[in-house]
Design an enzyme around this catalytic site. Structure first.
Site, PDB file in Angstrom:
ATOM      1  N   SER A  21       0.794  -1.029   0.112  1.00 28.83           N
ATOM      2  CA  SER A  21      -0.057  -0.060  -0.080  1.00 28.83           C
ATOM      3  C   SER A  21       0.830   1.323   0.054  1.00 28.83           C
ATOM      4  O   SER A  21       0.589   2.063  -0.853  1.00 28.83           O
ATOM      5  CB  SER A  21      -1.030   0.096   1.126  1.00 28.83           C
ATOM      6  OG  SER A  21      -1.923  -0.977   1.413  1.00 28.83           O
ATOM      7  N   ARG A  44       0.509   9.149   4.961  1.00 33.95           N
ATOM      8  CA  ARG A  44      -0.531   8.196   5.829  1.00 33.95           C
ATOM      9  C   ARG A  44      -1.640   8.794   5.636  1.00 33.95           C
ATOM     10  O   ARG A  44      -2.806   8.256   5.722  1.00 33.95           O
ATOM     11  CB  ARG A  44       0.001   8.379   7.369  1.00 33.95           C
ATOM     12  CG  ARG A  44       1.218   7.702   7.816  1.00 33.95           C
ATOM     13  CD  ARG A  44       1.258   7.472   9.346  1.00 33.95           C
ATOM     14  NE  ARG A  44       2.295   6.445   9.705  1.00 33.95           N
ATOM     15  CZ  ARG A  44       2.160   5.197   9.665  1.00 33.95           C
ATOM     16  NH1 ARG A  44       0.965   4.524   9.197  1.00 33.95           N
ATOM     17  NH2 ARG A  44       3.155   4.623   9.959  1.00 33.95           N
ATOM     18  N   HIS A  47      -3.001   7.133   2.647  1.00 32.94           N
ATOM     19  CA  HIS A  47      -3.556   5.963   3.102  1.00 32.94           C
ATOM     20  C   HIS A  47      -4.867   5.972   3.514  1.00 32.94           C
ATOM     21  O   HIS A  47      -5.505   4.952   3.178  1.00 32.94           O
ATOM     22  CB  HIS A  47      -2.428   5.178   3.902  1.00 32.94           C
ATOM     23  CG  HIS A  47      -2.677   3.668   4.155  1.00 32.94           C
ATOM     24  ND1 HIS A  47      -3.366   3.415   5.331  1.00 32.94           N
ATOM     25  CD2 HIS A  47      -2.568   2.550   3.443  1.00 32.94           C
ATOM     26  CE1 HIS A  47      -3.376   1.978   5.481  1.00 32.94           C
ATOM     27  NE2 HIS A  47      -2.907   1.564   4.358  1.00 32.94           N
TER      28      HIS A  47
END
Length: 215
Positions: A21, A44, A47
């Site tokens: 990912s 982050r 994500h």
């Protein structure tokens, strides 16, 4: 309990899913416009959103990362406008067992909101004053909360160390972030310009700021 038959071809290795990912984000997102220190935070947040174009909407004050990490290392609390943000902050990542505070459910909030003719999220911000000085703020739900915070500071209230201002919505969201970016106090900020935002983005930003870790 027996596992049902696997009918689809998909990865079941959690560590490998995690690795792939973040590798895909690094490959697909254009992070070149962001400060080097902010890129881990951006990854982050991407994500959490599942959207590599989020990078184009991110704006970091030059001192945001350093200011937030210093505050957390000093044991200052995290103040949030939504219980979902408080729930999404990974306590194990916080460097000093920092408090994560949300006053939305305080019993005084409904009456205060009615008295001030504002939202409960905004009214709850008024209860932050005892903890606000040097704190890290994460607003991911209500634009009114971000406006209220800026008004509180303008009236001489305590100043936080850093503000993650990513309220989501169609009414006031973009405008509240512009107000934060244009604040006259040089408050370090992180915003997602436009209507995008939300609790997941706010929590992911705090989790990234809480512990410096390359991904």
């Amino acid at each position: 309990m027996n596992r049902p038959p696997k009918l689809y071809d998909y990865c079941t290795d959690g560590a490998e899913i995690y690795r792939q990912s973040f590798a895909m984000i690094r490959a697909e997102a254009d992070l070149s416009a962001l400060p080097e220190t902010a890129r881990t935070v951006a990854v982050r947040m991407i994500h959490a959103s599942g959207d590599v174009t989020l990078a184009d909407a991110l704006a970091f004050h030059p001192r945001l990362v350093a200011a937030a990490r210093s505050a957390l290392q000093a044991g200052r609390p995290v103040l949030t406008d939504a219980t979902m943000i408080a729930s999404g902050v990974t306590r194990a990542r916080l460097p000093r067992d920092n408090q994560v505070l949300c006053y939305l459910r305080d019993p005084s909030v409904p009456g205060l909101a009615e008295q001030w003719q504002t939202t409960r999220s905004a009214a709850a911000v008024s209860l932050w004053q005892e903890h606000l000085d040097g704190a890290v703020v994460a607003i991911g739900n209500a634009p009114t909360a971000l406006f209220q915070l800026l008004e509180l500071i303008a009236a001489g209230g305590p100043r936080p160390a850093a503000i993650v201002g990513v309220p989501v919505g169609f009414v006031g969201s973009a405008e509240s972030k512009q107000a934060l970016v244009g604040n006259p106090f040089d408050l370090p900020y992180l915003v997602v310009h436009g209507r995008r935002g939300g609790s997941a983005l706010a929590a992911s930003a705090i989790n990234a700021l809480a512990r410096e870790q390359e991904i």
